[in-house]
Design a protein around this motif. Sequence first.
Motif, PDB file in Angstrom:
ATOM      1  N   VAL A 129      -6.609   3.667  13.446  1.00  0.00           N
ATOM      2  CA  VAL A 129      -5.314   4.192  13.519  1.00  0.00           C
ATOM      3  C   VAL A 129      -5.554   5.674  12.933  1.00  0.00           C
ATOM      4  N   GLU A 133      22.741   5.291   6.703  1.00  0.00           N
ATOM      5  CA  GLU A 133      24.002   5.474   7.581  1.00  0.00           C
ATOM      6  C   GLU A 133      25.304   4.584   7.366  1.00  0.00           C
ATOM      7  N   LEU A 192      15.590  -1.032  13.274  1.00  0.00           N
ATOM      8  CA  LEU A 192      14.286  -0.727  13.291  1.00  0.00           C
ATOM      9  C   LEU A 192      14.251   0.714  13.397  1.00  0.00           C
ATOM     10  N   ASP A 193      14.929   1.748  13.789  1.00  0.00           N
ATOM     11  CA  ASP A 193      14.548   2.955  13.975  1.00  0.00           C
ATOM     12  C   ASP A 193      14.902   3.475  12.519  1.00  0.00           C
ATOM     13  N   LEU A 194      15.746   2.793  11.635  1.00  0.00           N
ATOM     14  CA  LEU A 194      15.989   3.338  10.341  1.00  0.00           C
ATOM     15  C   LEU A 194      14.910   2.848   9.395  1.00  0.00           C
ATOM     16  N   ALA A 224      18.112  -2.457  16.761  1.00  0.00           N
ATOM     17  CA  ALA A 224      17.598  -1.471  17.373  1.00  0.00           C
ATOM     18  C   ALA A 224      17.838  -0.088  16.249  1.00  0.00           C
ATOM     19  N   ARG A 225      19.062  -0.104  15.825  1.00  0.00           N
ATOM     20  CA  ARG A 225      19.284   0.760  14.742  1.00  0.00           C
ATOM     21  C   ARG A 225      18.621   0.768  13.419  1.00  0.00           C
ATOM     22  N   VAL A 278       8.943   2.746  23.167  1.00  0.00           N
ATOM     23  CA  VAL A 278       9.499   3.439  21.910  1.00  0.00           C
ATOM     24  C   VAL A 278      10.529   2.542  21.181  1.00  0.00           C
ATOM     25  N   VAL A 279      10.807   2.930  20.067  1.00  0.00           N
ATOM     26  CA  VAL A 279      12.152   2.052  19.382  1.00  0.00           C
ATOM     27  C   VAL A 279      13.571   2.880  20.289  1.00  0.00           C
ATOM     28  N   PRO A 280      14.400   1.840  20.452  1.00  0.00           N
ATOM     29  CA  PRO A 280      15.180   2.153  21.577  1.00  0.00           C
ATOM     30  C   PRO A 280      16.046   3.586  21.134  1.00  0.00           C
ATOM     31  N   ARG A 281      16.371   3.676  20.009  1.00  0.00           N
ATOM     32  CA  ARG A 281      17.288   4.505  19.666  1.00  0.00           C
ATOM     33  C   ARG A 281      17.186   6.086  19.203  1.00  0.00           C
ATOM     34  N   VAL A 282      15.853   6.147  19.364  1.00  0.00           N
ATOM     35  CA  VAL A 282      15.250   7.551  18.898  1.00  0.00           C
ATOM     36  C   VAL A 282      15.307   8.570  20.053  1.00  0.00           C
ATOM     37  N   HIS A 321       1.156  -1.312  11.905  1.00  0.00           N
ATOM     38  CA  HIS A 321      -0.120  -0.687  12.120  1.00  0.00           C
ATOM     39  C   HIS A 321      -1.037  -1.945  12.527  1.00  0.00           C
ATOM     40  N   ARG A 354      11.676   2.435  10.411  1.00  0.00           N
ATOM     41  CA  ARG A 354      10.486   3.060  10.622  1.00  0.00           C
ATOM     42  C   ARG A 354      10.752   4.653  10.113  1.00  0.00           C
ATOM     43  N   ARG A 394       5.437  -4.847  17.088  1.00  0.00           N
ATOM     44  CA  ARG A 394       4.672  -3.565  17.737  1.00  0.00           C
ATOM     45  C   ARG A 394       5.053  -2.500  17.461  1.00  0.00           C
ATOM     46  N   LEU A 395       6.443  -2.476  17.231  1.00  0.00           N
ATOM     47  CA  LEU A 395       7.181  -1.043  16.977  1.00  0.00           C
ATOM     48  C   LEU A 395       7.030  -0.470  15.535  1.00  0.00           C
TER      49      LEU A 395
END
Lengths: 258, 227
Positions: free
Chosen positions: B85, A139, A191-193, A188-189, B101-105, A220, A195, A216-217
């Motif tokens: 898992v 991004e 983390l999302d990326l 947050a951005r 959940v991941v905040p932005r999804v 595994h 993941r 946690r997010l």
Amino acid sequence: MADETLLSARGLSLSFGAIPALVGVDADLWPGEVLAVVGESGSGKTTLLNVLSGRMAPHSGVTWYRDPEGVLHDVHAMPMPALRALHRSDWGFVHQNPRDSLRMGVTAGGNVGERLMAQGMRHYGRIRAEAIDWLRQVEIDADRVDHLPRTFSGGMLQRLQIARTLVTHPRLVFMDEPTGGLDVSVQARLLDLIRGLVARLDIAVVLVTHDLAVARLLAHRIMVMQRGVVVETGLTDQVLDDPQHPYTQLLVSSVLQA
Amino acid sequence: MLRTEGLEKQFVLHLRGGLRLPVLAHVDLHVAAGECVALVGPSGAGKSTLLRALYGNYHADAGRILVRHEGALVDIAAAAPRTVVRVRADTLGYVSQFLRVVPRVPALDIVADAARGVSREQAREMAAALLLRLHIPARMHALPPATFSGGEQQRVNLARGFIGGHPVLLLDEPTASLDAARADIVVDMIAEAKQNGAAIVGIFHDVAVRDRVADRLHHVTPLQDAA
């Protein structure tokens, strides 16, 4: 299910003077798996990352890496050139401070393209196209490709480091507090990326973090370290929701609820 | 599909001088395919603890939790974490009370990511249809659920839990934040999952809902606290 580990460590020990940083640590990582290593500052988690990745040698213990051909390599006995080659191709390392891995005097595109050139890619047009594609994946606008990293924000620098790391499609990435030092919105951005990329590219990750929510997010499995010792290990949500060890109970109960 | 044998669970609070709180003892639960078993008992009896133990979210101290996964029985209480898992990905679904959940999804991706064995495009289509069925309008699908109301978040959670069609489904108060009309939809979804052969264990605060979905009740009785 892939039953053979990508990385296995047994009995890793290392002290800094009288201070034990690692005490008999065992660790296993399977392909495509995210393993979080958590603990307070000084628990030895970053030392563990440095040892697993061959950046530091333990006083005792062994770490095995299985290459794509299934051949096992003793990480601490590998010749330096072979280890460096591994770090340039199969492995990646994401530092907490992106300035530790980026070259600040080279353009964003150059930073990403450099890893490809180190792997022997020579066609300038393809390298540039690949670099722009990776900037897009993390991004960053394509029109920033010729800009120097020093004009980037902290969050952009971290994303640039991730693009530089992942461009060679590593199978194993070591991450040291990748979201540390960033604003929460930027975290947050990122983390999302991370993941999304890790799941899509099926990358195995050893993730060091002091932030249990990040673990946690993304992870595994989780390993909890205290003074160089792994005190608890298991499924991430089980360890965080039903911690068995006194130290893990203390860690989990000390987190502020937002 | 799911069976426990002599399941026991206690909490040991090391920060409270090692205080022991026994919660579950001798739990023998059996759920067949196409059957829904409701956990009943007073508040604090350990219904949620049992459900979480079945999912492997809580550590079982003794006994076995056997789940039929890809034709073989896996003991969730003893399996390696990465096996759990896999069992969760393919066999064991769970609808928790709260969305984490991941905040932005976006909501649509949260649901689509839980689909099994379909292409990305199909997963997104299924997710959209399921969200619409649960009265989450299309304009909200692209938004992350952090700003949604409690009931809307719960419905996103339900869509995520049901999209995979897992053979074993654990439901923790699936209708707690929903009005009667929305709860009816969930009752229908549970009935459909049963018809498709799912084994379901649930906690249903709403007795009317419980009576409509449950084939049997499993009583969870509070244990005496040990000193």
